[in-house]
Motif scaffolding. Structure first.
Motif, PDB file in Angstrom:
ATOM      1  N   UNK A   1     -14.289  -9.079  36.659  1.00  0.00           N
ATOM      2  CA  UNK A   1     -14.895  -7.808  36.422  1.00  0.00           C
ATOM      3  C   UNK A   1     -14.425  -6.782  37.457  1.00  0.00           C
ATOM      4  N   UNK A   2     -14.330  -7.209  38.685  1.00  0.00           N
ATOM      5  CA  UNK A   2     -13.894  -6.330  39.751  1.00  0.00           C
ATOM      6  C   UNK A   2     -12.452  -5.855  39.522  1.00  0.00           C
ATOM      7  N   UNK A   3     -11.569  -6.714  39.089  1.00  0.00           N
ATOM      8  CA  UNK A   3     -10.182  -6.341  38.817  1.00  0.00           C
ATOM      9  C   UNK A   3     -10.109  -5.364  37.654  1.00  0.00           C
ATOM     10  N   UNK A   4     -10.932  -5.559  36.655  1.00  0.00           N
ATOM     11  CA  UNK A   4     -10.947  -4.656  35.501  1.00  0.00           C
ATOM     12  C   UNK A   4     -11.406  -3.261  35.938  1.00  0.00           C
ATOM     13  N   UNK A   7      -8.610  -1.490  37.766  1.00  0.00           N
ATOM     14  CA  UNK A   7      -7.580  -1.052  36.825  1.00  0.00           C
ATOM     15  C   UNK A   7      -8.035   0.211  36.098  1.00  0.00           C
ATOM     16  N   UNK A   8      -9.298   0.258  35.665  1.00  0.00           N
ATOM     17  CA  UNK A   8      -9.847   1.416  34.961  1.00  0.00           C
ATOM     18  C   UNK A   8      -9.859   2.630  35.890  1.00  0.00           C
ATOM     19  N   UNK A   9     -10.280   2.430  37.149  1.00  0.00           N
ATOM     20  CA  UNK A   9     -10.329   3.516  38.125  1.00  0.00           C
ATOM     21  C   UNK A   9      -8.923   4.054  38.415  1.00  0.00           C
ATOM     22  N   UNK A  10      -7.966   3.160  38.561  1.00  0.00           N
ATOM     23  CA  UNK A  10      -6.582   3.548  38.807  1.00  0.00           C
ATOM     24  C   UNK A  10      -6.020   4.322  37.609  1.00  0.00           C
ATOM     25  N   UNK A  11      -6.349   3.881  36.403  1.00  0.00           N
ATOM     26  CA  UNK A  11      -5.902   4.546  35.190  1.00  0.00           C
ATOM     27  C   UNK A  11      -6.491   5.957  35.096  1.00  0.00           C
ATOM     28  N   UNK A  12      -7.792   6.097  35.373  1.00  0.00           N
ATOM     29  CA  UNK A  12      -8.439   7.408  35.331  1.00  0.00           C
ATOM     30  C   UNK A  12      -7.864   8.352  36.386  1.00  0.00           C
ATOM     31  N   UNK A  13      -7.598   7.831  37.569  1.00  0.00           N
ATOM     32  CA  UNK A  13      -7.001   8.646  38.629  1.00  0.00           C
ATOM     33  C   UNK A  13      -5.618   9.136  38.215  1.00  0.00           C
ATOM     34  N   UNK A  14      -4.836   8.244  37.595  1.00  0.00           N
ATOM     35  CA  UNK A  14      -3.501   8.627  37.146  1.00  0.00           C
ATOM     36  C   UNK A  14      -3.583   9.695  36.054  1.00  0.00           C
ATOM     37  N   UNK A  15      -4.529   9.577  35.125  1.00  0.00           N
ATOM     38  CA  UNK A  15      -4.697  10.555  34.047  1.00  0.00           C
ATOM     39  C   UNK A  15      -5.081  11.912  34.628  1.00  0.00           C
ATOM     40  N   UNK A  16      -5.997  11.936  35.591  1.00  0.00           N
ATOM     41  CA  UNK A  16      -6.413  13.195  36.204  1.00  0.00           C
ATOM     42  C   UNK A  16      -5.260  13.876  36.944  1.00  0.00           C
ATOM     43  N   UNK A  17      -4.486  13.106  37.686  1.00  0.00           N
ATOM     44  CA  UNK A  17      -3.359  13.675  38.431  1.00  0.00           C
ATOM     45  C   UNK A  17      -2.309  14.235  37.477  1.00  0.00           C
ATOM     46  N   UNK A  18      -1.978  13.488  36.447  1.00  0.00           N
ATOM     47  CA  UNK A  18      -0.965  13.942  35.503  1.00  0.00           C
ATOM     48  C   UNK A  18      -1.430  15.146  34.695  1.00  0.00           C
TER      49      UNK A  18
END
Length: 156
Positions: A1-4, A7-18
């Motif tokens: 659960x922690x790894x998921x 991954x979700x947090x990293x994905x959201x951060x990447x979407x916001x930056x882009x």
């Protein structure tokens, strides 16, 4: 659960930056695109050097005759059709529109906005500018933006 969650947090951060850095305009990658121009309200009505109001006058009409022959004829008027005409028979010039405006611009910048000059100084400066030593007729009319006029009429 922690790894998921990571991954979700990293994905959201990447979407916001882009999405923050993106430019979805049609011309975003076009090197020939035009930059935005700031236009002030008075520019639309003749309030800049390009449209005339920046000189401090909206009409400049000059005629100089030498030995009874028309040698210099300048007509400049800021109106809906912003027009300029410059004839200098001494220099072999007969210009209209933008060409006339380009030739007259240095004269207007140097002398015409100085309405505090005496008529004698204005006449001498203009004669010097055009390279005319004597005249038989000197007629100048300038309508300033503030509603005042300068009229010089001298016939010899």
């Amino acid at each position: 659960m922690r790894d998921t969650m990571k991954i979700v947090m990293l994905f959201l951060a990447a979407v916001l930056v882009l999405s923050a850095c993106g430019n979805s305009s049609k011309n975003a990658d076009n090197p020939k695109r035009e930059d935005a121009t700031i236009m002030y309200e008075n520019e639309k009505e003749g309030g800049t050097m390009n449209t005339g109001g920046g000189y401090g006058f909206n009409k400049f009409d000059l005629e100089i005759d030498v030995d009874g022959k028309d040698v210099i004829d300048v007509e400049y008027e800021v109106a809906k059709n912003h027009r300029a005409k410059y004839v200098n028979k001494l220099a072999g010039l007969n210009l209209k529109a933008q060409e006339a405006f380009n030739e007259l611009d240095p004269l207007f910048v140097k002398f015409a906005t100085k309405k505090s000059l005496s008529e004698k100084d204005v006449k001498e400066n203009i004669m010097e500018w055009f390279g005319v030593d004597t005249y038989t007729k000197f007629d100048l009319e300038i309508d300033f933006d503030d509603g005042t006029k300068m009229v010089i009429e001298d016939h010899k």
